[in-house]
Design a protein around this motif. Structure first.
Motif, PDB file in Angstrom:
ATOM      1  N   UNK A 193      12.375  33.385  49.147  1.00  9.06           N
ATOM      2  CA  UNK A 193      12.269  34.816  48.855  1.00  9.06           C
ATOM      3  C   UNK A 193      13.088  35.229  47.636  1.00  9.06           C
ATOM      4  N   UNK A 194      14.394  34.925  47.648  1.00 10.86           N
ATOM      5  CA  UNK A 194      15.249  35.357  46.542  1.00 10.86           C
ATOM      6  C   UNK A 194      14.866  34.725  45.200  1.00 10.86           C
ATOM      7  N   UNK A 195      14.624  33.399  45.133  1.00 15.00           N
ATOM      8  CA  UNK A 195      14.221  32.833  43.831  1.00 15.00           C
ATOM      9  C   UNK A 195      12.958  33.465  43.263  1.00 15.00           C
ATOM     10  N   UNK A 196      11.939  33.680  44.122  1.00 17.64           N
ATOM     11  CA  UNK A 196      10.701  34.298  43.643  1.00 17.64           C
ATOM     12  C   UNK A 196      10.924  35.755  43.261  1.00 17.64           C
ATOM     13  N   UNK A 197      11.731  36.468  44.052  1.00 16.13           N
ATOM     14  CA  UNK A 197      12.000  37.879  43.760  1.00 16.13           C
ATOM     15  C   UNK A 197      12.755  38.019  42.447  1.00 16.13           C
ATOM     16  N   UNK A 198      13.740  37.154  42.225  1.00 20.29           N
ATOM     17  CA  UNK A 198      14.507  37.210  40.980  1.00 20.29           C
ATOM     18  C   UNK A 198      13.610  36.920  39.788  1.00 20.29           C
ATOM     19  N   UNK A 199      12.716  35.942  39.940  1.00 21.87           N
ATOM     20  CA  UNK A 199      11.796  35.634  38.837  1.00 21.87           C
ATOM     21  C   UNK A 199      10.902  36.825  38.519  1.00 21.87           C
ATOM     22  N   UNK A 200      10.409  37.504  39.553  1.00 27.78           N
ATOM     23  CA  UNK A 200       9.547  38.662  39.327  1.00 27.78           C
ATOM     24  C   UNK A 200      10.313  39.835  38.729  1.00 27.78           C
ATOM     25  N   UNK A 201      11.592  39.972  39.118  1.00 28.67           N
ATOM     26  CA  UNK A 201      12.384  41.127  38.681  1.00 28.67           C
ATOM     27  C   UNK A 201      13.082  40.905  37.355  1.00 28.67           C
ATOM     28  N   UNK A 202      13.072  39.671  36.848  1.00 30.08           N
ATOM     29  CA  UNK A 202      13.857  39.351  35.662  1.00 30.08           C
ATOM     30  C   UNK A 202      13.514  40.195  34.435  1.00 30.08           C
ATOM     31  N   UNK A 203      12.227  40.384  34.091  1.00 27.65           N
ATOM     32  CA  UNK A 203      11.938  41.210  32.893  1.00 27.65           C
ATOM     33  C   UNK A 203      12.494  42.625  32.995  1.00 27.65           C
ATOM     34  N   UNK A 204      12.338  43.247  34.165  1.00 27.53           N
ATOM     35  CA  UNK A 204      12.855  44.612  34.333  1.00 27.53           C
ATOM     36  C   UNK A 204      14.374  44.608  34.359  1.00 27.53           C
ATOM     37  N   UNK A 205      14.955  43.579  34.958  1.00 31.63           N
ATOM     38  CA  UNK A 205      16.419  43.534  35.046  1.00 31.63           C
ATOM     39  C   UNK A 205      17.060  43.308  33.683  1.00 31.63           C
ATOM     40  N   UNK A 206      16.398  42.564  32.810  1.00 29.40           N
ATOM     41  CA  UNK A 206      16.943  42.364  31.466  1.00 29.40           C
ATOM     42  C   UNK A 206      17.041  43.697  30.725  1.00 29.40           C
ATOM     43  N   UNK A 207      16.081  44.575  30.967  1.00 28.80           N
ATOM     44  CA  UNK A 207      16.154  45.911  30.370  1.00 28.80           C
ATOM     45  C   UNK A 207      17.315  46.709  30.948  1.00 28.80           C
ATOM     46  N   UNK A 208      17.562  46.538  32.246  1.00 20.45           N
ATOM     47  CA  UNK A 208      18.688  47.223  32.878  1.00 20.45           C
ATOM     48  C   UNK A 208      20.015  46.703  32.341  1.00 20.45           C
ATOM     49  N   UNK A 209      20.094  45.413  32.064  1.00 17.00           N
ATOM     50  CA  UNK A 209      21.319  44.840  31.503  1.00 17.00           C
ATOM     51  C   UNK A 209      21.628  45.471  30.146  1.00 17.00           C
ATOM     52  N   UNK A 219       8.028  29.319  57.136  1.00 18.53           N
ATOM     53  CA  UNK A 219       8.158  29.384  58.589  1.00 18.53           C
ATOM     54  C   UNK A 219       7.453  28.213  59.254  1.00 18.53           C
ATOM     55  N   UNK A 220       6.259  27.877  58.753  1.00 19.83           N
ATOM     56  CA  UNK A 220       5.516  26.751  59.316  1.00 19.83           C
ATOM     57  C   UNK A 220       6.279  25.452  59.129  1.00 19.83           C
ATOM     58  N   UNK A 221       7.025  25.362  58.021  1.00 18.18           N
ATOM     59  CA  UNK A 221       7.806  24.151  57.752  1.00 18.18           C
ATOM     60  C   UNK A 221       9.061  24.050  58.606  1.00 18.18           C
ATOM     61  N   UNK A 222       9.334  25.068  59.399  1.00 19.71           N
ATOM     62  CA  UNK A 222      10.488  25.034  60.287  1.00 19.71           C
ATOM     63  C   UNK A 222      11.766  25.580  59.676  1.00 19.71           C
ATOM     64  N   UNK A 223      11.659  26.298  58.544  1.00 17.57           N
ATOM     65  CA  UNK A 223      12.854  26.856  57.909  1.00 17.57           C
ATOM     66  C   UNK A 223      13.369  28.057  58.706  1.00 17.57           C
ATOM     67  N   UNK A 224      14.662  28.220  58.711  1.00 18.77           N
ATOM     68  CA  UNK A 224      15.261  29.400  59.321  1.00 18.77           C
ATOM     69  C   UNK A 224      15.065  30.601  58.392  1.00 18.77           C
ATOM     70  N   UNK A 225      15.341  31.801  58.925  1.00 16.47           N
ATOM     71  CA  UNK A 225      15.186  33.011  58.106  1.00 16.47           C
ATOM     72  C   UNK A 225      16.122  32.990  56.906  1.00 16.47           C
TER      73      UNK A 225
END
Length: 229
Positions: A142-158, A128-134
């Motif tokens: 948000x999505x890249x970091x969230x996917x990285x955090x969720x990847x181990x659990x998601x691999x089990x779901x796959x 936000x400070x850098x002037x990025x839009x939502x």
């Protein structure tokens, strides 16, 4: 144990691999899209209650019952039989795929929600400070970091969804498990046939596991560099 018979059954069961992969891939794709929509719903108070109820129902009931409810239950409603959806919902393939998608979405939405919660607030504030839009913050932070955090659990779901595709054999679909069940009813040699089917599922699970490890290494190479020192 007859090794030649096992080899024959192995090749025969492989005939159902395309259908298994088709159901597996489409259920993961549809489930991921629906899971993203469920997480967007959670941004409102009413939407959060709807998404929570959906997740509670589909995570709290067995997938086999969900398949039966869609395949056998929907036919009991006259408005469905006379709707434009009936040509699809009377087919076991579409009923099985729909059940897999709805079930996967419930689990994937919770995995994604956990990943979104794990995104550091400081990273979002920096965007936000850098002037990025939502939307830019969502796409680039948000999505890249969230996917990285969720990847181990998601691999089990796959992997879980791969095994879950075997349940569609109960509604006459001839995937790998369906072919194995038909072969057992013909030969009554369950051990050899089930071993052949299990070997194929194990091989696919191993591929997914190795692929998820490779993706984790690509997304966060610094963590693996630390462990190798």
């Amino acid at each position: 144990m007859d090794l030649s018979f096992i080899g024959t059954m192995f090749l025969r069961i492989l005939g159902g691999l395309p259908l298994t992969l088709n159901l597996w891939g489409l259920s993961l794709l549809g489930g991921a899209i629906l899971a993203l929509g469920l997480n967007l719903l959670r941004t409102t108070r009413v939407g959060d209650k709807v998404a929570s109820a959906y997740v509670f129902v589909f995570r709290g009931t067995p997938l086999l019952i969900q398949i039966f409810m869609i395949y056998f239950g929907l036919a009991g409603f006259g408005f469905i039989r006379h709707s434009v959806l009936w040509p699809f919902l009377r087919e076991p393939y579409w009923c099985g795929l729909l059940a897999l998608v709805l079930n996967d979405a419930a689990y994937t939405s919770e995995i994604l929600r956990g990943g979104l919660r794990a995104v550091p607030r400081g990273a979002v504030e920096a965007g936000r400070v850098s002037g990025m839009s939502r939307f830019t913050i969502l796409r680039r932070i948000t999505l890249p970091l969230a996917i990285r955090q969720a990847l181990p659990a998601y691999s089990s779901e796959v992997i879980s969804m791969l095994k879950a595709t075997a349940l569609v054999s109960t509604i006459t679909l001839m995937d790998m498990t369906g072919i194995a069940r038909a072969a057992i009813s013909e030969t009554w040699r369950a051990v050899e046939i089930l071993l052949s089917a299990a070997a194929i599922y194990l091989a696919l699970s191993l591929i997914v596991t190795q692929l998820s490890v490779w993706i984790e290494r690509r997304l966060s190479p610094w963590q693996f560099q630390r462990t190798n020192r």
